[in-house]
Write a protein that holds these residues in place. Structure first.
Motif, short mmCIF file in Angstrom:
data_model
loop_
_atom_site.label_atom_id
_atom_site.label_comp_id
_atom_site.label_asym_id
_atom_site.label_seq_id
_atom_site.Cartn_x
_atom_site.Cartn_y
_atom_site.Cartn_z
N HIS A 333 0.86 -1.27 0.10
CA HIS A 333 -0.06 0.20 -0.08
C HIS A 333 0.93 1.46 -0.04
N GLY A 334 0.66 2.13 -0.82
CA GLY A 334 1.52 3.46 -1.14
C GLY A 334 1.20 4.39 -0.08
N GLY A 335 0.04 4.10 0.60
CA GLY A 335 -0.12 5.28 1.73
C GLY A 335 -1.35 6.20 1.02
N GLY A 336 -1.94 6.93 2.07
CA GLY A 336 -3.16 7.90 1.55
C GLY A 336 -4.29 7.05 1.65
N ASN A 337 -5.34 7.99 1.24
CA ASN A 337 -6.68 7.12 1.10
C ASN A 337 -7.21 7.22 -0.52
N CYS A 338 -6.39 7.46 -1.36
CA CYS A 338 -6.53 7.81 -2.55
C CYS A 338 -6.90 6.55 -3.31
N CYS A 339 -5.96 5.44 -2.80
CA CYS A 339 -6.03 4.21 -3.90
C CYS A 339 -5.95 3.07 -2.84
N PRO A 340 -6.37 2.04 -3.29
CA PRO A 340 -6.06 0.62 -2.65
C PRO A 340 -4.53 0.06 -2.85
N ALA A 341 -4.65 -0.85 -2.20
CA ALA A 341 -3.20 -1.49 -2.24
C ALA A 341 -3.08 -2.48 -3.63
N GLU A 342 -1.75 -2.34 -3.96
CA GLU A 342 -1.52 -3.43 -5.18
C GLU A 342 -1.33 -4.85 -4.77
N TYR A 343 -1.53 -5.88 -5.56
CA TYR A 343 -1.38 -7.30 -4.97
C TYR A 343 -0.46 -7.95 -6.03
N PHE A 344 0.16 -8.82 -5.39
CA PHE A 344 1.00 -9.91 -6.26
C PHE A 344 1.07 -11.21 -5.76
N PHE A 345 1.14 -12.30 -6.76
CA PHE A 345 1.31 -13.41 -6.52
C PHE A 345 2.66 -13.82 -6.31
N VAL A 346 3.25 -14.52 -5.24
CA VAL A 346 4.84 -14.90 -4.98
C VAL A 346 4.58 -16.54 -5.41
N ALA A 347 5.57 -16.94 -6.35
CA ALA A 347 5.35 -18.48 -6.61
C ALA A 347 6.67 -18.89 -6.24
N ASP A 348 6.71 -20.23 -5.36
CA ASP A 348 7.96 -20.80 -5.01
C ASP A 348 8.21 -21.83 -6.18
N MET A 349 9.31 -21.62 -7.17
CA MET A 349 9.41 -22.51 -8.11
C MET A 349 10.30 -23.58 -7.98
N GLY A 350 10.99 -23.65 -6.83
CA GLY A 350 12.00 -24.58 -6.23
C GLY A 350 13.14 -24.14 -6.63
N SER A 351 14.43 -24.80 -5.95
CA SER A 351 15.91 -24.45 -6.20
C SER A 351 16.06 -22.99 -6.00
N GLY A 352 15.35 -22.38 -5.08
CA GLY A 352 15.59 -20.89 -4.40
C GLY A 352 15.24 -20.08 -5.74
N HIS A 353 14.36 -20.51 -6.46
CA HIS A 353 13.77 -19.53 -7.67
C HIS A 353 12.46 -19.00 -7.31
N PHE A 354 12.04 -17.85 -7.18
CA PHE A 354 10.61 -17.33 -6.78
C PHE A 354 10.41 -16.20 -7.95
N LEU A 355 9.32 -16.18 -8.18
CA LEU A 355 8.64 -15.38 -9.28
C LEU A 355 7.46 -14.44 -8.66
N VAL A 356 7.43 -13.33 -9.16
CA VAL A 356 6.70 -12.26 -8.48
C VAL A 356 5.75 -11.68 -9.75
N SER A 357 4.29 -11.78 -9.45
CA SER A 357 3.60 -11.42 -10.66
C SER A 357 2.50 -10.54 -10.12
N LYS A 358 2.22 -9.44 -10.74
CA LYS A 358 1.44 -8.29 -10.22
C LYS A 358 -0.14 -8.86 -10.83
N ILE A 359 -1.18 -8.65 -9.77
CA ILE A 359 -2.49 -8.92 -10.51
C ILE A 359 -3.17 -7.89 -10.85
N GLU A 360 -3.46 -7.82 -12.10
CA GLU A 360 -3.94 -6.39 -12.71
C GLU A 360 -5.37 -6.35 -12.48
#
Length: 524
Positions: A333-360
């Motif tokens: 959440h960027g702060g203030g009351n103008c806008c809601p938070a942004e949301y992201f999926f974080v996927a554990d792909m194994g072997s120390g790899h993680f992928l972050v994808s924004k939910i549009e």
């Protein structure tokens, strides 16, 4: 077509028709008008729309009465025939489900500042807006007549407003699009457009609704919610089709209420689990700079992503992509009351790899919840049209799963509204409304003493919401404040503590609290 394929198609049709119970009779009147003079504007797709709807309704057991290019007398005759068929089947002891579909021109016209919806007959020359009163078919009269029939349930669909009507004069008394109608018990009224808007003459609404009508195991009201949400999404417009769903009988489905095979069992717990957390500064501040998301897996710590700034939270932990590892949804959440938070999926792909994808395309002020959908975990968001506008309040329900590393929208529909007998909406106010001076009121007997009381609201233009709402009883001069700010505030057909309940927006019910002498939200 092979004999086997022909038999399969016949079997599907027979199964769909069988969803109408033996003691139930389904009758549909469908009118397609497109033969209009140049003054009104010819249309090209309405006959096709009627055929599309006719095929879908016939497939789920409706007797269909298709009619094309009817003038005013022809439309009146069609309604008389329709109501006569309803009466005949009711006399025979059948429970009647009635369905009226109209494709053609329609408009809202204003008489003494009261907006009324009209269906425009074919072949009629209308050169001035005032002619609508004389030559148009008033939708309210159609609704009242069908409600007075002995049908168990009535569906009315206005697939109208294909373009803005052009008139020679009197522009002030006619408008593009149609205006809202009130809810009626036992009747669902749906419009292909938002109030005051037009729609392309492209058949999208009929095709989408026909598909939902054929869908087995789906509640009839949900079918309309799904169709209207899909049309809104495909149009990519801030305006949306709307409907007035009056209280309908339970267990009413077009293509049968048996949903098919049982839902899959709950997914197994992930075999590989990660602990997700944000690295915080020594001294916490609301707007963290360079917020870093980290995870610990099997005792090893990994740095996943640097978000820059914001107030971060780990919202959900589930195996959203069904690969046996624990994923997360995080919010920033960027702060203030103008806008809601942004949301992201974080996927554990194994072997120390993680992928972050924004939910549009999410405008959700409340965190998501996790639920099962067709045997897999999804995140449920309630997305609202909050902000500086006067649009009618609407809430979309979005279900997102994780397909590999990409957010996947698996379902989008409306959040159903609690039915109100009468209501105030923010759309009744203009954007240039003077907050301090303008009010809107409705009258209703809130305390059941035989006298009319008043619900009054002002307007808060900063967020396009009703404000300073209060209930004034005829016998008590001191107003009762309503502790809320809504885009929709309606009176519910139920009472608590001696006064009618109120509903704010979709389903936030408020009741009179004697101790506080105010209307307060009801828990659960």
């Amino acid at each position: 077509m092979s004999m086997l394929r022909s038999f399969s198609a016949l079997l599907v049709c027979l199964l769909l028709v069988s969803h109408a119970r033996a003691d139930e009779k389904r009758i549909a009147l469908l009118i397609g008008n497109q033969d209009y003079p140049a003054e009104v504007g010819a249309l090209t797709n309405t006959h096709k729309d009627v055929r599309t709807m006719e095929e879908a309704l016939a497939a789920v057991g409706f007797e269909t009465l298709p009619r094309f290019d009817l003038d005013e007398d022809g439309m009146e005759d069609a309604f008389d025939e329709f109501e006569a068929r309803i009466g005949e089947e009711a006399d025979a002891g059948h429970e009647v489900i009635a369905f009226f579909y109209y494709s053609g021109h329609g408009a809202a016209a204003y008489d003494d500042r009261e907006a009324r919806n009209y269906l425009i007959p074919a072949k009629e020359t209308i050169t001035a807006a005032s002619h609508i009163f004389r030559k148009g078919v008033e939708l309210e009269e159609v609704l009242a007549s069908l409600q007075a029939s002995r049908a168990k349930a009535v569906f009315v669909v206005s697939d109208a407003c294909r373009n803005e009507l052009k008139f020679a004069f009197s522009k002030s008394i006619a408008d593009k699009g149609m205006t809202r109608v009130s809810q009626r018990p036992g009747m669902l009224v749906a419009f292909a457009t938002a109030a005051g808007e037009t729609t392309p003459d492209d058949g999208l609404f009929a095709e989408t609704l026909a598909e939902e009508i054929r869908r087995p195991g789906q509640d009839a009201v949900v079918a309309f919610y799904q169709a209207l949400a899909e049309v809104s999404d495909k149009r990519k417009s801030s305006s949306r089709p709307f409907m007035a769903p009056g209280k309908l009988p339970r267990g009413l489905c077009f293509a049968g209420c048996t949903a098919g095979p049982a839902a899959p069992a709950q997914p197994e717990e992930p075999t590989r689990k990660a602990e997700y957390w944000f690295e915080q500064e020594d001294e916490f501040s609301f707007l963290q700079e360079n917020v870093v998301l980290k995870a610990t897996v099997n005792g090893l710590e990994y740095t996943i992503h640097e978000f820059g700034y914001g107030a971060p939270t780990v919202e959900l932990l589930k195996d959203f992509n069904a690969d046996g590892t624990l994923d997360a949804i995080v919010s920033v959440h960027g702060g203030g009351n103008c806008c809601p938070a942004e949301y992201f999926f974080v996927a554990d792909m194994g072997s120390g790899h993680f992928l972050v994808s924004k939910i549009e395309d999410i405008y959700a002020w409340d965190p998501p919840t996790a639920e099962l959908h067709e045997g897999r975990w999804v995140a449920k968001f309630i997305s609202s049209n909050e902000g500086m506008n006067t649009d009618d309040f609407k809430q979309d329900v979005h279900l997102y799963a994780l397909k590999a590393d990409t957010p996947e929208l698996v379902l989008k529909t409306f959040k159903r509204e609690v039915t109100a007998l009468v209501e105030l909406r923010s759309s009744m106010f203009g954007l240039d409304t003077d907050d301090a001076a303008a009010t809107q009121s409705i009258s209703f007997d809130m305390d059941d003493d035989g006298t009319a009381d008043t619900l009054t609201c002002g307007f808060w233009s900063r967020w396009g919401r009703l404000s300073d709402c209060k209930v004034t009883l005829a016998t008590e001069p001191a107003p009762i404040p309503v502790d809320t700010a809504c885009k929709r505030l309606g009176i519910v057909n139920a009472r608590q503590n001696g006064l009618s309940l109120l509903v704010c927006d979709s389903d936030n019910v408020h009741a009179f609290n004697a101790a506080s002498n105010a209307y307060l939200p009801v828990e659960n």
